[in-house]
Design a protein around this motif. Structure first.
Motif, short mmCIF file in Angstrom:
data_model
loop_
_atom_site.label_atom_id
_atom_site.label_comp_id
_atom_site.label_asym_id
_atom_site.label_seq_id
_atom_site.Cartn_x
_atom_site.Cartn_y
_atom_site.Cartn_z
N ARG A 432 23.61 10.92 30.36
CA ARG A 432 23.28 11.17 28.96
C ARG A 432 22.15 12.20 28.92
N PHE A 433 22.43 13.32 28.31
CA PHE A 433 21.45 14.40 28.29
C PHE A 433 21.26 14.91 26.86
N GLY A 434 20.14 15.50 26.60
CA GLY A 434 19.87 16.04 25.28
C GLY A 434 19.53 17.52 25.36
N VAL A 435 20.07 18.30 24.42
CA VAL A 435 19.66 19.68 24.25
C VAL A 435 18.77 19.71 23.01
N MET A 436 17.58 20.26 23.17
CA MET A 436 16.55 20.18 22.15
C MET A 436 16.10 21.58 21.75
N MET A 437 15.75 21.74 20.48
CA MET A 437 15.21 23.01 20.01
C MET A 437 14.03 22.79 19.07
N ARG A 438 13.12 23.72 19.13
CA ARG A 438 12.03 23.81 18.17
C ARG A 438 12.19 25.15 17.46
N LEU A 439 12.48 25.12 16.17
CA LEU A 439 12.72 26.34 15.41
C LEU A 439 11.59 26.57 14.41
N THR A 440 11.16 27.81 14.31
CA THR A 440 10.21 28.23 13.30
C THR A 440 10.79 29.43 12.57
N THR A 441 11.04 29.27 11.28
CA THR A 441 11.67 30.32 10.48
C THR A 441 10.78 30.61 9.27
N PRO A 442 10.16 31.78 9.22
CA PRO A 442 9.22 32.10 8.14
C PRO A 442 9.84 31.95 6.76
N GLY A 443 9.14 31.26 5.87
CA GLY A 443 9.58 31.11 4.49
C GLY A 443 10.65 30.07 4.27
N VAL A 444 11.07 29.38 5.33
CA VAL A 444 12.14 28.40 5.24
C VAL A 444 11.57 27.01 5.45
N ILE A 445 11.79 26.13 4.51
CA ILE A 445 11.23 24.78 4.61
C ILE A 445 12.23 23.75 5.14
N HIS A 446 13.47 24.18 5.37
CA HIS A 446 14.50 23.32 5.98
C HIS A 446 15.22 24.17 7.04
N PRO A 447 14.64 24.36 8.21
CA PRO A 447 15.16 25.34 9.17
C PRO A 447 16.32 24.89 10.05
N ILE A 448 16.69 23.61 10.01
CA ILE A 448 17.73 23.09 10.91
C ILE A 448 19.08 23.04 10.21
N ALA A 449 20.07 23.71 10.76
CA ALA A 449 21.43 23.71 10.19
C ALA A 449 22.11 22.39 10.48
N ILE A 450 22.81 21.87 9.47
CA ILE A 450 23.49 20.59 9.62
C ILE A 450 24.89 20.64 9.03
N GLU A 451 25.71 19.69 9.47
CA GLU A 451 27.03 19.42 8.91
C GLU A 451 26.94 18.09 8.18
N TYR A 452 27.34 18.07 6.90
CA TYR A 452 27.36 16.82 6.15
C TYR A 452 28.36 16.93 5.01
N ASP A 453 28.66 15.80 4.40
CA ASP A 453 29.61 15.77 3.30
C ASP A 453 28.88 16.16 2.02
N ALA A 454 29.16 17.36 1.53
CA ALA A 454 28.50 17.87 0.33
C ALA A 454 29.17 17.36 -0.95
N GLY A 455 30.24 16.57 -0.82
CA GLY A 455 30.90 16.02 -1.99
C GLY A 455 31.76 17.00 -2.74
N ASP A 456 32.13 18.12 -2.09
CA ASP A 456 32.92 19.15 -2.76
C ASP A 456 34.40 19.07 -2.40
N GLY A 457 34.78 18.10 -1.59
CA GLY A 457 36.17 17.96 -1.21
C GLY A 457 36.65 19.00 -0.23
N LYS A 458 35.74 19.75 0.35
CA LYS A 458 36.11 20.85 1.22
C LYS A 458 36.27 20.44 2.69
N SER A 459 35.37 19.58 3.17
CA SER A 459 35.28 19.30 4.59
C SER A 459 35.62 17.86 4.93
N ARG A 460 36.15 17.66 6.13
CA ARG A 460 36.41 16.32 6.65
C ARG A 460 35.36 16.05 7.73
N ILE A 461 34.28 15.41 7.34
CA ILE A 461 33.15 15.20 8.22
C ILE A 461 33.33 13.92 9.02
#
Length: 498
Positions: A432-461
């Motif tokens: 069991r291994f983990g790949v880890m990142m520390r991201l700093t993106t100027p002007g961005v208060i939510h810098p981590i990209a995610i996949e989630y159900d946005a409730g738009d009926g578009k994706s099968r999460i």
């Protein structure tokens, strides 16, 4: 539970980026339907102090809730509106390759455009533009005809071919190695997509160029390949007419503030293209040469010019910048087959994230890590953690303190990047291994990209295929699937040790 003693705005955001545009504060969620029109799926809402992210100008459905911050918040990044990009295309290590550009360029003359295709009556312009741009990036050395049918019938998305789509769907499909597959394996228009087909190329990097940055777009077209972008049109096919299109000069321009509804590929430019050629008044000469997906009867054998002053073209700019052979790695570990849908963070430009995976019944070498930079000028640090226990959250993720630094760097543009490690990390079978990142993106208060159900009926999460953790400081961690109902967009690439 991690707590911060301040009041914030919790913003749940769907990065439904179709080829669409929106303005800061007021954004619409939607997609392209079979007629090329934008169909709205959610109520438009106003939010203060939230700017359009640097992934183009995509529309958002935003649900503001006043709350005391307790753990990470999902939301939209704030846009860095500076325009100090220097000429040149960035590589994954942050270096630029700049060339002096001519006043006119036509990729057709260098054999760097694929044959024009026809999407017919289906809402698949996004898939055609994506794959035409991808094919262009491989020319003239390699010529492929990729399957739009396979991309537009991706089982991880719920939209039919006549319901439209967007470039985030293209990115998710390609970056998950679901494709591209060959046209001959899955022909277009039969309504059937065979199972079990394998990607013939692996897309490892997709850059999202800054909005309306002509120099960056031209550098990309000249040095890499076609750039996927979007415009607003009232036309549906080659037989249509429009007040924005001059059929005789094959020149198009819409200067009105309208939501885009059609994707094309920029394959050249002409700084001296006369402004008088357009059916509307524009302030100056110049146009991009674009390849359409309405067959060769449209425009000049399927190509046409769009004014530099068109309201939408050049706002969303997708470049398929690194494409490798399908044997580059033996395996991809991932939990985000629907790709970048939203963002997660702690109301700060910096956040940490780790995805935990388990090797199969053989020894492997971890060679690369892939992730999204959610805006421009992102600094990253990458780490690897081995021998991760079954329940890292039991001790708030203290096991992650033993991380090994493996790479760091700077990314000029937003997009997806695969970073090869400075040295491969050996992983025993069943580790069991983990790949880890520390991201700093100027002007961005939510810098981590995610996949989630946005409730738009578009994706099968599927939240069952991921084990992710997020932290504000690299010390205290919480599980993203359990606490935030999302998967991290953080992939790992391995090869066998034989």
């Amino acid at each position: 539970m991690i707590r911060h003693a301040r009041t914030v705005i919790l913003v749940c955001v769907a990065l439904f980026a179709l080829a669409g545009c929106g303005s800061a504060g007021k954004r619409e969620e939607g997609r392209f339907d079979e007629t090329g029109s934008l169909t709205n799926d959610a109520e438009v809402q106003e939010t203060a102090e939230t700017e359009t992210p640097g992934v183009g100008s995509e529309p958002f459905a935003q649900l503001p809730i006043e709350t005391e911050a307790s753990g990470p918040q999902m939301g939209a990044a704030q846009d860095d509106e500076s325009s100090d990009v220097q000429p040149g295309m960035e590589t994954a290590d942050g270096e630029e390759a700049s060339v002096r550009l001519p006043e006119r360029y036509d990729a057709r003359e260098d054999g760097r455009t694929s044959p024009v295709k026809n999407q017919g009556d289906l809402g698949t312009c996004w898939a055609f533009a994506s794959l035409l741009a991808l094919e262009s990036s491989l020319l003239p050395d390699e010529a492929f005809d990729f399957s739009e049918d396979h991309m537009s019938q991706n089982p991880y998305f719920a939209l039919r071919q006549d319901e439209g789509g967007d470039y985030t769907m293209s990115m998710a499909y390609l970056l998950a190695w679901q494709g591209p597959v060959l046209e001959e394996e899955d022909p277009y228009g039969d309504g059937v997509s065979p199972e079990g087909l394998c990607a013939v190329k692996h897309v490892q990097e997709i850059q999202i160029l800054p909005e309306k940055d002509r120099e960056a777009i031209r550098q990309a077209v000249y040095t890499v390949g076609g750039v996927q972008s979007s415009l607003y049109t009232t036309m549906r096919n080659d037989a249509s007419s429009s007040e924005y299109y001059n059929r005789e000069s094959r020149a198009y321009c819409c200067t009105e503030d309208r939501d885009p509804n059609h994707d094309v590929v920029i394959v050249g430019w002409d700084d001296a293209f006369p402004k008088e050629s357009f059916p509307v008044e524009v302030p100056g000469d110049g146009a991009f040469l674009c390849e359409n997906s309405w067959g060769t009867q449209f425009g000049e054998d399927g190509f046409f010019y769009v004014s530099y002053y068109d309201e939408n073209l050049g706002k969303n700019n997708i470049l398929y910048s690194v494409v490798e052979d399908a044997d580059n790695y033996d395996r991809i570990y991932q939990s985000d087959r629907c790709g970048w849908i939203g963002q997660l963070g702690y109301g700060d430009e910096t956040a940490w994230a780790v995805n935990v995976y388990e090797t199969e019944a053989q020894d492997e070498c971890l060679e690369a890590v892939g992730f999204y930079a959610t805006d421009r000028d992102t600094d990253y640090e990458l780490y690897v953690v081995t021998n991760v226990p079954e329940d890292p959250s039991a001790d708030s993720g203290a096991c992650f303190a033993g991380r090994l630094p493996v790479a760091s760097g700077h990314l000029q543009y937003s997009g997806y990047y695969t970073i090869r490690l400075e040295e491969a990390v050996s992983l025993a079978a069943g580790t069991r291994f983990g790949v880890m990142m520390r991201l700093t993106t100027p002007g961005v208060i939510h810098p981590i990209a995610i996949e989630y159900d946005a409730g738009d009926g578009k994706s099968r999460i599927d939240l069952g295929d991921g084990e992710g953790y997020i932290s504000p400081d690299g010390d205290q961690w919480e599980n993203t699937e359990a606490n935030q109902a999302c998967n991290l967009c953080l992939k790992a690439y391995t090869s066998g040790t034989d």
